[in-house]
Design an enzyme around this catalytic site. Structure first.
Site, PDB file in Angstrom:
ATOM      1  CG  ASP A   1       9.085 -25.993   1.288  1.00  0.00           C
ATOM      2  OD1 ASP A   1       9.031 -24.958   1.971  1.00  0.00           O
ATOM      3  OD2 ASP A   1       8.080 -26.534   0.770  1.00  0.00           O
TER       4      ASP A   1
ATOM      5  CG  ASP B   1      11.404 -26.058   8.231  1.00  0.00           C
ATOM      6  OD1 ASP B   1      10.188 -26.298   8.089  1.00  0.00           O
ATOM      7  OD2 ASP B   1      11.968 -25.024   7.796  1.00  0.00           O
TER       8      ASP B   1
ATOM      9  CB  CYS C   1      25.639 -24.759  26.655  1.00  0.00           C
ATOM     10  SG  CYS C   1      25.762 -25.412  24.987  1.00  0.00           S
TER      11      CYS C   1
ATOM     12  CB  CYS D   1      27.845 -26.602  22.299  1.00  0.00           C
ATOM     13  SG  CYS D   1      28.246 -24.845  22.373  1.00  0.00           S
TER      14      CYS D   1
ATOM     15  CB  CYS E   1      29.307 -23.446  25.896  1.00  0.00           C
ATOM     16  SG  CYS E   1      27.951 -22.412  25.298  1.00  0.00           S
TER      17      CYS E   1
ATOM     18  CG  HIS F   1      25.427 -21.789  21.668  1.00  0.00           C
ATOM     19  ND1 HIS F   1      25.600 -22.462  22.869  1.00  0.00           N
ATOM     20  CD2 HIS F   1      24.305 -21.056  21.811  1.00  0.00           C
ATOM     21  CE1 HIS F   1      24.641 -22.121  23.709  1.00  0.00           C
ATOM     22  NE2 HIS F   1      23.825 -21.272  23.085  1.00  0.00           N
TER      23      HIS F   1
HETATM   24  O1  LIG Z   1       2.590 -23.261   3.617  1.00  0.00           O
HETATM   25  C1  LIG Z   1       3.777 -23.594   3.406  1.00  0.00           C
HETATM   26  N1  LIG Z   1       4.054 -24.428   2.375  1.00  0.00           N
HETATM   27  C2  LIG Z   1       5.319 -24.771   2.101  1.00  0.00           C
HETATM   28  N2  LIG Z   1       6.390 -24.332   2.846  1.00  0.00           N
HETATM   29  C3  LIG Z   1       6.182 -23.474   3.883  1.00  0.00           C
HETATM   30  C4  LIG Z   1       7.271 -22.964   4.600  1.00  0.00           C
HETATM   31  C5  LIG Z   1       7.018 -22.070   5.634  1.00  0.00           C
HETATM   32  N3  LIG Z   1       7.863 -21.345   6.462  1.00  0.00           N
HETATM   33  C6  LIG Z   1       7.024 -20.599   7.227  1.00  0.00           C
HETATM   34  N4  LIG Z   1       7.423 -19.711   8.149  1.00  0.00           N
HETATM   35  C7  LIG Z   1       8.810 -19.377   8.294  1.00  0.00           C
HETATM   36  C8  LIG Z   1       8.849 -18.275   9.318  1.00  0.00           C
HETATM   37  N5  LIG Z   1      10.232 -17.954   9.589  1.00  0.00           N
HETATM   38  C9  LIG Z   1      10.382 -17.698  11.046  1.00  0.00           C
HETATM   39  C10 LIG Z   1      11.785 -17.308  11.389  1.00  0.00           C
HETATM   40  C11 LIG Z   1      12.248 -16.119  10.569  1.00  0.00           C
HETATM   41  C12 LIG Z   1      12.061 -16.357   9.076  1.00  0.00           C
HETATM   42  C13 LIG Z   1      10.641 -16.784   8.767  1.00  0.00           C
HETATM   43  N6  LIG Z   1       5.739 -20.789   6.976  1.00  0.00           N
HETATM   44  C14 LIG Z   1       5.692 -21.697   5.965  1.00  0.00           C
HETATM   45  C15 LIG Z   1       4.611 -22.195   5.263  1.00  0.00           C
HETATM   46  C16 LIG Z   1       4.860 -23.083   4.212  1.00  0.00           C
END
Ligand SMILES: O=c1nc[nH]c2cc3[nH]c(NCCN4CCCCC4)nc3cc12
Length: 374
Positions: free
Chosen positions: A93, A268, A306, A308, A311, A337
């Protein structure tokens, strides 16, 4: 640009499809879930264990590795694959989201994102060119353009301003990539906030650059589920079907299923690994938490269905004991897991699409999702 993505099978009733994504370090079956290895490690597991669970691509973060240990050190040590002993594909990223979500005093300027490190407060200016330079030092296989992740909520005018700035940064990112990064792939990122017209506009602009694939950004930032789906649909409607679509930061099994139905290929999320360390485990009948006393004397595995390593060898009672005692082994066993669950879930999705049974798979998922806990 040579085709790096091949669609294998399309679901006749939905937008779901299976495909193959080709990087210089291997073939990736899609739809794919990418385990998150933010600081050059998928937390608590060795690369062999991550690969043994079926992962063929992981995510690492430019922001974190730039601040510590530094991309120049990693480059001197042969790049990220060599440094962390992961020979398969890595997507990085670009840092935009982490600057927005982690850094202190972040100021978005035309030139780039000015911020203070969350580690030591030192000031930096992350530009599209520097982000590409860092990703080159890491030698990642798929490099993300630098974008601004638009906060939620946000006014229309501000969302429009940041979306147009993001488009200028992405053009600069692509030019930087074209100068000396052609050994890798480069993906664009759509923005647009939570406004349908801006979402369509951003997707049209990004689709007209010459990227290998397209990410949908600025979602899963606290917005309601239905709004995320609405903005996802608006973005997808303007993206070419023949290139891979990557929904950044998503998500729960349900979010993934709904996005696959609409034609998303890549995902991801920190949920499986982060929840593992918090004692929350994914199962075919919903989530369970080791913090609950009901598991104190429960001899059954996390999920009886599961296969894994965790488990097959350990009970809920033992895992709860480890968790309550703060024994470090539980973080590994839980991560094995949860990642197994996510990677098997994706294999189930791919298999169902290939057999023309994706709708049935989805229906079965919803039926089981709310089952009373066993
Ligand atoms: O607009 C984005 N540009 C570059 N990378 C990104 C990564 C991102 N990750 C997320 N959300 C992550 C949400 N996550 C959910 C589980 C708990 C921790 C936060 N939105 C995103 C937008 C972007």
């Amino acid at each position: 640009m040579a085709s790096i993505f091949q669609i294998e099978k399309k679901c006749p009733q939905t937008g779901a499809r299976t495909g193959f994504l080709f990087t210089r370090r291997g073939v990736i079956e899609t739809p794919v879930f990418m385990p998150v290895g933010t600081q050059a490690s998928v937390k608590t597991l060795t690369p062999e264990e991550v690969s043994g669970l079926g992962a063929r691509i992981i995510l690492a973060n430019t922001y974190h590795l730039f601040l510590r240990p530094g991309h120049e050190l990693i480059a001197r040590h042969g790049g990220l694959h060599r440094f962390m002993n992961w020979p398969r594909s890595i997507l990085t990223d670009s840092g935009g989201y982490q600057v927005f979500s982690l850094a202190k005093l972040c100021k978005i300027e035309e030139e780039g994102a000015r911020f203070q490190s969350h580690l030591d407060g030192q000031e930096y200016l992350l530009t599209p060119e520097l982000s590409m330079e860092i990703q080159a030092g890491l030698d990642s296989d798929i490099r993300m353009v630098l974008d601004t992740c638009i906060p939620y909520p946000c006014s229309y005018d501000e969302a429009k301003r940041l979306t147009e700035l993001t488009h200028r940064w992405e053009k600069r990112s692509l030019l930087a990539w074209q100068k000396n990064h052609r050994e890798s792939l480069v993906f664009g990122i759509t923005q647009g906030g939570m406004f349908e017209d801006l979402r369509r506009y951003s997707a049209r602009v990004i689709a007209n650059f010459d990227f290998h694939g397209h990410a949908i950004g600025g979602l899963s930032v606290g917005e309601p589920h239905d709004l995320m789906i609405e903005m996802l649909e608006a973005s997808l409607s303007e993206l070419p079907e023949e290139k891979p679509r990557y929904l950044m930061g998503v998500g729960t099994p349900q979010d993934i299923l709904e996005a696959v139905s609409r034609g998303v290929d890549m995902f991801d999320c920190v949920l499986p690994t982060r929840n593992a360390r918090r004692g929350t485990l994914f199962t075919s009948f919903g989530k369970i938490s080791l913090k609950q006393s009901r598991y104190k004397d429960d001899e059954r595995p996390i999920d009886p269905e599961c296969q894994c390593y965790t488990c097959r060898n350990y009970s809920r009672a033992y895992l709860r004991h480890l968790f309550m005692a703060g024994e470090l082994l539980v973080y590994r066993l839980n991560t094995i897991h949860n990642l197994h669950f996510y990677l098997c879930f994706m294999e189930g999705i791919r298999d169902a699409i290939r057999k023309g049974r994706f709708e049935e798979f989805k229906k079965h998922y919803y039926e089981r999702k709310e089952e009373s806990e066993c």
